[in-house]
Design an enzyme around this catalytic site. Structure first.
Site, PDB file in Angstrom:
ATOM      1  CB  CYS A 185      55.065  43.283  37.676  1.00 52.72           C
ATOM      2  SG  CYS A 185      53.953  41.896  37.863  1.00 52.72           S
ATOM      3  NE  ARG A 243      46.862  44.519  42.897  1.00 50.77           N
ATOM      4  CZ  ARG A 243      46.833  44.436  44.214  1.00 50.77           C
ATOM      5  NH1 ARG A 243      45.873  45.028  44.897  1.00 50.77           N
ATOM      6  NH2 ARG A 243      47.757  43.755  44.852  1.00 50.77           N
ATOM      7  CB  ILE A 297      55.834  36.800  38.739  1.00 42.48           C
ATOM      8  CG1 ILE A 297      57.025  36.178  37.983  1.00 42.48           C
ATOM      9  CG2 ILE A 297      55.693  36.196  40.131  1.00 42.48           C
ATOM     10  CD1 ILE A 297      58.377  36.481  38.583  1.00 42.48           C
ATOM     11  CG  HIS A 348      58.946  40.410  37.039  1.00 42.54           C
ATOM     12  ND1 HIS A 348      59.357  41.105  38.147  1.00 42.54           N
ATOM     13  CD2 HIS A 348      57.682  40.022  37.282  1.00 42.54           C
ATOM     14  CE1 HIS A 348      58.382  41.118  39.043  1.00 42.54           C
ATOM     15  NE2 HIS A 348      57.354  40.461  38.538  1.00 42.54           N
ATOM     16  CD  GLU A 373      62.415  42.650  37.236  1.00 43.17           C
ATOM     17  OE1 GLU A 373      62.043  42.952  36.088  1.00 43.17           O
ATOM     18  OE2 GLU A 373      61.624  42.291  38.111  1.00 43.17           O
TER      19      GLU A 373
HETATM   20  N1  GLN Z   1      50.301  40.762  41.998  1.00 45.29           N
HETATM   21  C1  GLN Z   1      51.081  41.918  42.332  1.00 45.29           C
HETATM   22  C2  GLN Z   1      50.197  43.136  42.564  1.00 45.29           C
HETATM   23  O1  GLN Z   1      49.075  43.127  42.212  1.00 45.29           O
HETATM   24  C3  GLN Z   1      52.078  42.221  41.244  1.00 45.29           C
HETATM   25  C4  GLN Z   1      53.030  41.057  41.078  1.00 45.29           C
HETATM   26  C5  GLN Z   1      54.397  41.429  40.642  1.00 45.29           C
HETATM   27  O2  GLN Z   1      54.812  42.589  40.720  1.00 45.29           O
HETATM   28  N2  GLN Z   1      55.121  40.434  40.227  1.00 45.29           N
HETATM   29  O3  GLN Z   1      50.646  44.094  43.102  1.00 45.29           O
END
Ligand code: GLN
Length: 186
Positions: free
Chosen positions: A74, A102, A129, A165, A167
């Site tokens: 992420c 992003r 997420i 994710h 983990e």
């Molecule tokens: N939205 C976050 C970013 O742009 C990333 C979200 C995450 O790591 N779950 O840095």
């Protein structure tokens, strides 16, 4: 395990569940002797600022060149990519030939879980997420899993990127894959 911000504790739990030693890294000296480093999910702007402040950005690049494997989930995936679309607040480390954008699935409330098919591993559950979307990959990047036509797990040399994710649940298969990439040559 890069432990500046984000959910590094969950990654640590997964790595240790595999019986692999895991240390938390907060400064360049702590990279010494590591086979691999995971950059966790969190807030890429914050992690980028903190890395820069203590010189970890340059140190990670140097260590990777010398053979240290890297995994980013992420926010970590954003930070390892070559190009982050429409991002002016920070420069990514640019170590893998990936163009990423992003928050492309929407806001926090648009987060979701999905069953993914991963090459060589089979079914893996992924939590997206406020996840980024990989919009493009270079020729040397292998796509290990896609969702809705976009790559979500990719690898180039000793770098593994997941936009989701890996983990949060009980499944340690992606961490096992990373440990085998990282231990190669050790
Ligand atoms: N939205 C976050 C970013 O742009 C990333 C979200 C995450 O790591 N779950 O840095």
């Amino acid at each position: 395990m890069l432990a500046l911000q984000g959910d590094f504790r969950e990654h640590r739990r997964q790595i240790e569940a595999l019986g692999v030693e895991c240390v938390e890294v907060r400064n360049p000296e702590e990279l010494e002797g590591l086979a691999g480093l995971i950059i966790p999910g969190g807030e890429s702007t914050t992690i980028s600022n903190l890395m820069k402040k203590c010189g970890l950005d340059k140190a990670i690049k140097r260590k990777h060149k010398a053979g240290m494997a890297l995994m980013g989930t992420c926010a970590g995936a954003i930070l390892l990519s070559k190009t982050v679309l429409n991002e002016k607040r920070f420069f990514p480390l640019g170590l893998i030939d990936v163009t990423i954008s992003r928050n492309s699935y929407g806001r926090q409330v648009d987060s979701f879980e999905a069953d993914l098919n991963v090459k060589g591993l089979g079914k893996v559950n992924g939590a997206f997420i406020r996840a980024p979307v990989i919009e493009g990959t270079g020729n040397n990047v292998e796509v290990l899993s896609s969702f809705n036509g976009k790559p979500v797990l990719v690898m180039q040399g000793k770098i593994l990127l997941a936009t989701f994710h890996t983990e949060l649940g009980a499944d340690t298969s992606i961490h096992r894959l990373f440990c085998s990439v990282a231990s190669d040559g050790f």
